[in-house]
Motif scaffolding. Structure first.
Motif, PDB file in Angstrom:
ATOM      1  N   PHE A  42       0.889  -1.051   0.129  1.00  0.00           N
ATOM      2  CA  PHE A  42      -0.194  -0.500   0.021  1.00  0.00           C
ATOM      3  C   PHE A  42       0.948   1.687  -0.342  1.00  0.00           C
ATOM      4  O   PHE A  42       0.485   2.253  -1.018  1.00  0.00           O
ATOM      5  CB  PHE A  42      -0.567  -0.186   0.915  1.00  0.00           C
ATOM      6  CG  PHE A  42      -2.089   1.119   1.486  1.00  0.00           C
ATOM      7  CD1 PHE A  42      -3.018   1.141  -0.133  1.00  0.00           C
ATOM      8  CD2 PHE A  42      -2.459   2.237   2.130  1.00  0.00           C
ATOM      9  CE1 PHE A  42      -4.404   1.626   0.014  1.00  0.00           C
ATOM     10  CE2 PHE A  42      -2.867   2.598   1.696  1.00  0.00           C
ATOM     11  CZ  PHE A  42      -4.119   3.503   0.846  1.00  0.00           C
ATOM     12  N   GLY A  43       2.399   1.227   0.559  1.00  0.00           N
ATOM     13  CA  GLY A  43       2.878   2.695   0.740  1.00  0.00           C
ATOM     14  C   GLY A  43       3.765   3.001  -0.185  1.00  0.00           C
ATOM     15  O   GLY A  43       4.226   3.868  -0.526  1.00  0.00           O
ATOM     16  N   CYS A  44       4.221   1.187  -0.899  1.00  0.00           N
ATOM     17  CA  CYS A  44       4.733   1.427  -2.486  1.00  0.00           C
ATOM     18  C   CYS A  44       3.266   1.630  -3.982  1.00  0.00           C
ATOM     19  O   CYS A  44       3.839   3.030  -4.340  1.00  0.00           O
ATOM     20  CB  CYS A  44       5.069   0.333  -3.146  1.00  0.00           C
ATOM     21  SG  CYS A  44       6.464  -0.229  -1.777  1.00  0.00           S
ATOM     22  N   VAL A  45       2.126   1.341  -3.483  1.00  0.00           N
ATOM     23  CA  VAL A  45       1.117   2.181  -4.352  1.00  0.00           C
ATOM     24  C   VAL A  45       0.678   3.358  -3.960  1.00  0.00           C
ATOM     25  O   VAL A  45       0.762   4.507  -5.149  1.00  0.00           O
ATOM     26  CB  VAL A  45      -0.012   1.508  -4.378  1.00  0.00           C
ATOM     27  CG1 VAL A  45      -1.188   1.429  -5.148  1.00  0.00           C
ATOM     28  CG2 VAL A  45       0.552  -0.119  -4.962  1.00  0.00           C
ATOM     29  N   VAL A  46       0.480   3.998  -2.882  1.00  0.00           N
ATOM     30  CA  VAL A  46       0.096   5.348  -2.522  1.00  0.00           C
ATOM     31  C   VAL A  46       1.405   5.961  -1.842  1.00  0.00           C
ATOM     32  O   VAL A  46       1.230   5.219  -0.722  1.00  0.00           O
ATOM     33  CB  VAL A  46      -0.897   5.249  -1.360  1.00  0.00           C
ATOM     34  CG1 VAL A  46      -1.453   6.320  -1.234  1.00  0.00           C
ATOM     35  CG2 VAL A  46      -2.441   4.318  -2.680  1.00  0.00           C
ATOM     36  N   VAL A  47       1.621   6.556  -2.792  1.00  0.00           N
ATOM     37  CA  VAL A  47       3.654   7.158  -1.640  1.00  0.00           C
ATOM     38  C   VAL A  47       2.921   7.964  -0.267  1.00  0.00           C
ATOM     39  O   VAL A  47       3.973   7.831   0.470  1.00  0.00           O
ATOM     40  CB  VAL A  47       4.206   7.310  -2.930  1.00  0.00           C
ATOM     41  CG1 VAL A  47       5.434   7.841  -2.123  1.00  0.00           C
ATOM     42  CG2 VAL A  47       4.348   6.710  -4.434  1.00  0.00           C
ATOM     43  N   PRO A  48       2.628   9.012  -0.492  1.00  0.00           N
ATOM     44  CA  PRO A  48       2.268   9.798   0.668  1.00  0.00           C
ATOM     45  C   PRO A  48       2.414   8.911   2.255  1.00  0.00           C
ATOM     46  O   PRO A  48       2.279   9.069   2.989  1.00  0.00           O
ATOM     47  CB  PRO A  48       0.853  10.406   0.424  1.00  0.00           C
ATOM     48  CG  PRO A  48       0.983  10.170  -0.752  1.00  0.00           C
ATOM     49  CD  PRO A  48       1.460   8.944  -1.362  1.00  0.00           C
ATOM     50  N   VAL A  49       1.444   7.059   2.103  1.00  0.00           N
ATOM     51  CA  VAL A  49       1.169   6.508   3.022  1.00  0.00           C
ATOM     52  C   VAL A  49       2.657   6.191   4.007  1.00  0.00           C
ATOM     53  O   VAL A  49       3.044   6.020   4.981  1.00  0.00           O
ATOM     54  CB  VAL A  49       0.540   6.125   2.425  1.00  0.00           C
ATOM     55  CG1 VAL A  49       0.379   4.600   3.887  1.00  0.00           C
ATOM     56  CG2 VAL A  49      -1.076   6.115   2.229  1.00  0.00           C
ATOM     57  N   GLY A  50       3.472   5.577   2.894  1.00  0.00           N
ATOM     58  CA  GLY A  50       4.950   5.540   2.948  1.00  0.00           C
ATOM     59  C   GLY A  50       5.718   6.556   3.462  1.00  0.00           C
ATOM     60  O   GLY A  50       6.795   6.691   4.320  1.00  0.00           O
ATOM     61  N   VAL A  51       5.386   7.406   2.937  1.00  0.00           N
ATOM     62  CA  VAL A  51       5.699   8.955   3.706  1.00  0.00           C
ATOM     63  C   VAL A  51       5.753   8.926   5.276  1.00  0.00           C
ATOM     64  O   VAL A  51       6.702   9.321   5.884  1.00  0.00           O
ATOM     65  CB  VAL A  51       6.016  10.196   2.518  1.00  0.00           C
ATOM     66  CG1 VAL A  51       6.635  11.325   3.513  1.00  0.00           C
ATOM     67  CG2 VAL A  51       6.357   9.526   1.572  1.00  0.00           C
ATOM     68  N   VAL A  52       4.464   9.593   5.344  1.00  0.00           N
ATOM     69  CA  VAL A  52       4.092   9.722   6.316  1.00  0.00           C
ATOM     70  C   VAL A  52       4.980   7.879   7.580  1.00  0.00           C
ATOM     71  O   VAL A  52       4.396   8.426   8.607  1.00  0.00           O
ATOM     72  CB  VAL A  52       2.722   9.834   6.380  1.00  0.00           C
ATOM     73  CG1 VAL A  52       2.091   9.703   7.858  1.00  0.00           C
ATOM     74  CG2 VAL A  52       2.218  10.122   6.066  1.00  0.00           C
ATOM     75  N   HIS A  53       4.222   7.054   6.891  1.00  0.00           N
ATOM     76  CA  HIS A  53       4.510   5.716   8.119  1.00  0.00           C
ATOM     77  C   HIS A  53       6.658   5.688   8.283  1.00  0.00           C
ATOM     78  O   HIS A  53       6.983   5.691   9.662  1.00  0.00           O
ATOM     79  CB  HIS A  53       4.143   4.490   7.395  1.00  0.00           C
ATOM     80  CG  HIS A  53       5.303   3.410   7.801  1.00  0.00           C
ATOM     81  ND1 HIS A  53       5.922   2.317   7.486  1.00  0.00           N
ATOM     82  CD2 HIS A  53       4.999   2.906   9.394  1.00  0.00           C
ATOM     83  CE1 HIS A  53       6.206   1.308   8.295  1.00  0.00           C
ATOM     84  NE2 HIS A  53       5.337   1.428   9.265  1.00  0.00           N
ATOM     85  N   GLY A  54       6.730   6.842   6.498  1.00  0.00           N
ATOM     86  CA  GLY A  54       9.006   6.294   7.440  1.00  0.00           C
ATOM     87  C   GLY A  54       8.743   7.849   8.747  1.00  0.00           C
ATOM     88  O   GLY A  54       9.456   7.433   9.451  1.00  0.00           O
ATOM     89  N   VAL A  55       7.881   9.472   7.794  1.00  0.00           N
ATOM     90  CA  VAL A  55       8.307   9.686   9.378  1.00  0.00           C
ATOM     91  C   VAL A  55       7.760   9.356  10.742  1.00  0.00           C
ATOM     92  O   VAL A  55       8.885   9.551  11.616  1.00  0.00           O
ATOM     93  CB  VAL A  55       7.337  11.332   9.305  1.00  0.00           C
ATOM     94  CG1 VAL A  55       7.701  12.289   9.790  1.00  0.00           C
ATOM     95  CG2 VAL A  55       8.279  11.223   7.446  1.00  0.00           C
ATOM     96  N   GLY A  56       6.826   8.793  10.640  1.00  0.00           N
ATOM     97  CA  GLY A  56       5.880   8.069  11.852  1.00  0.00           C
ATOM     98  C   GLY A  56       7.422   7.641  12.568  1.00  0.00           C
ATOM     99  O   GLY A  56       7.372   7.434  13.919  1.00  0.00           O
ATOM    100  N   VAL A  57       8.112   6.944  11.463  1.00  0.00           N
ATOM    101  CA  VAL A  57       9.263   5.985  12.574  1.00  0.00           C
ATOM    102  C   VAL A  57      10.454   6.223  12.854  1.00  0.00           C
ATOM    103  O   VAL A  57      10.885   5.909  14.183  1.00  0.00           O
ATOM    104  CB  VAL A  57       8.976   4.936  11.037  1.00  0.00           C
ATOM    105  CG1 VAL A  57      10.845   4.060  11.488  1.00  0.00           C
ATOM    106  CG2 VAL A  57       8.385   3.564  10.711  1.00  0.00           C
ATOM    107  N   TRP A  58      10.879   7.490  12.239  1.00  0.00           N
ATOM    108  CA  TRP A  58      11.513   8.270  13.139  1.00  0.00           C
ATOM    109  C   TRP A  58      11.281   8.974  14.203  1.00  0.00           C
ATOM    110  O   TRP A  58      12.147   8.878  14.632  1.00  0.00           O
ATOM    111  CB  TRP A  58      11.592   9.566  12.334  1.00  0.00           C
ATOM    112  CG  TRP A  58      11.871   9.180  10.618  1.00  0.00           C
ATOM    113  CD1 TRP A  58      13.102   7.649  10.169  1.00  0.00           C
ATOM    114  CD2 TRP A  58      12.732   9.949   9.051  1.00  0.00           C
ATOM    115  NE1 TRP A  58      13.759   7.927   9.183  1.00  0.00           N
ATOM    116  CE2 TRP A  58      13.264   9.122   7.950  1.00  0.00           C
ATOM    117  CE3 TRP A  58      11.779  10.884   8.977  1.00  0.00           C
ATOM    118  CZ2 TRP A  58      13.565   9.773   7.122  1.00  0.00           C
ATOM    119  CZ3 TRP A  58      12.453  11.858   7.674  1.00  0.00           C
ATOM    120  CH2 TRP A  58      12.920  10.809   6.948  1.00  0.00           C
TER     121      TRP A  58
END
Length: 62
Positions: A42-58
């Motif tokens: 899902f994060g690869c198809v809908v890139v903003p989801v991946g970006v938000v998840h990555g920032v959340g991990v940070w």
């Protein structure tokens, strides 16, 4: 003065692009390590989801 504004705009664009790319790569690595395959896809198809998840991990939210 106009040249300085253009330079600032270019640097802001490069910085935000690198920030989003780093967050997305963090999302991919974390999803692979934890086996979250649906979130990875899902994060690869809908890139903003991946970006938000990555920032959340940070920030330690996810």
């Amino acid at each position: 003065m106009k040249g300085l504004l253009i330079l600032i705009g270019i640097l802001a664009w490069i910085g935000s692009t690198l920030f989003c790319a780093a967050a997305w790569i963090t999302h991919v690595i974390v999803c692979i390590k934890t086996g979250s395959w649906i979130l990875l896809l899902f994060g690869c198809v809908v890139v903003p989801v991946g970006v938000v998840h990555g920032v959340g991990v940070w920030l330690g939210v996810f």
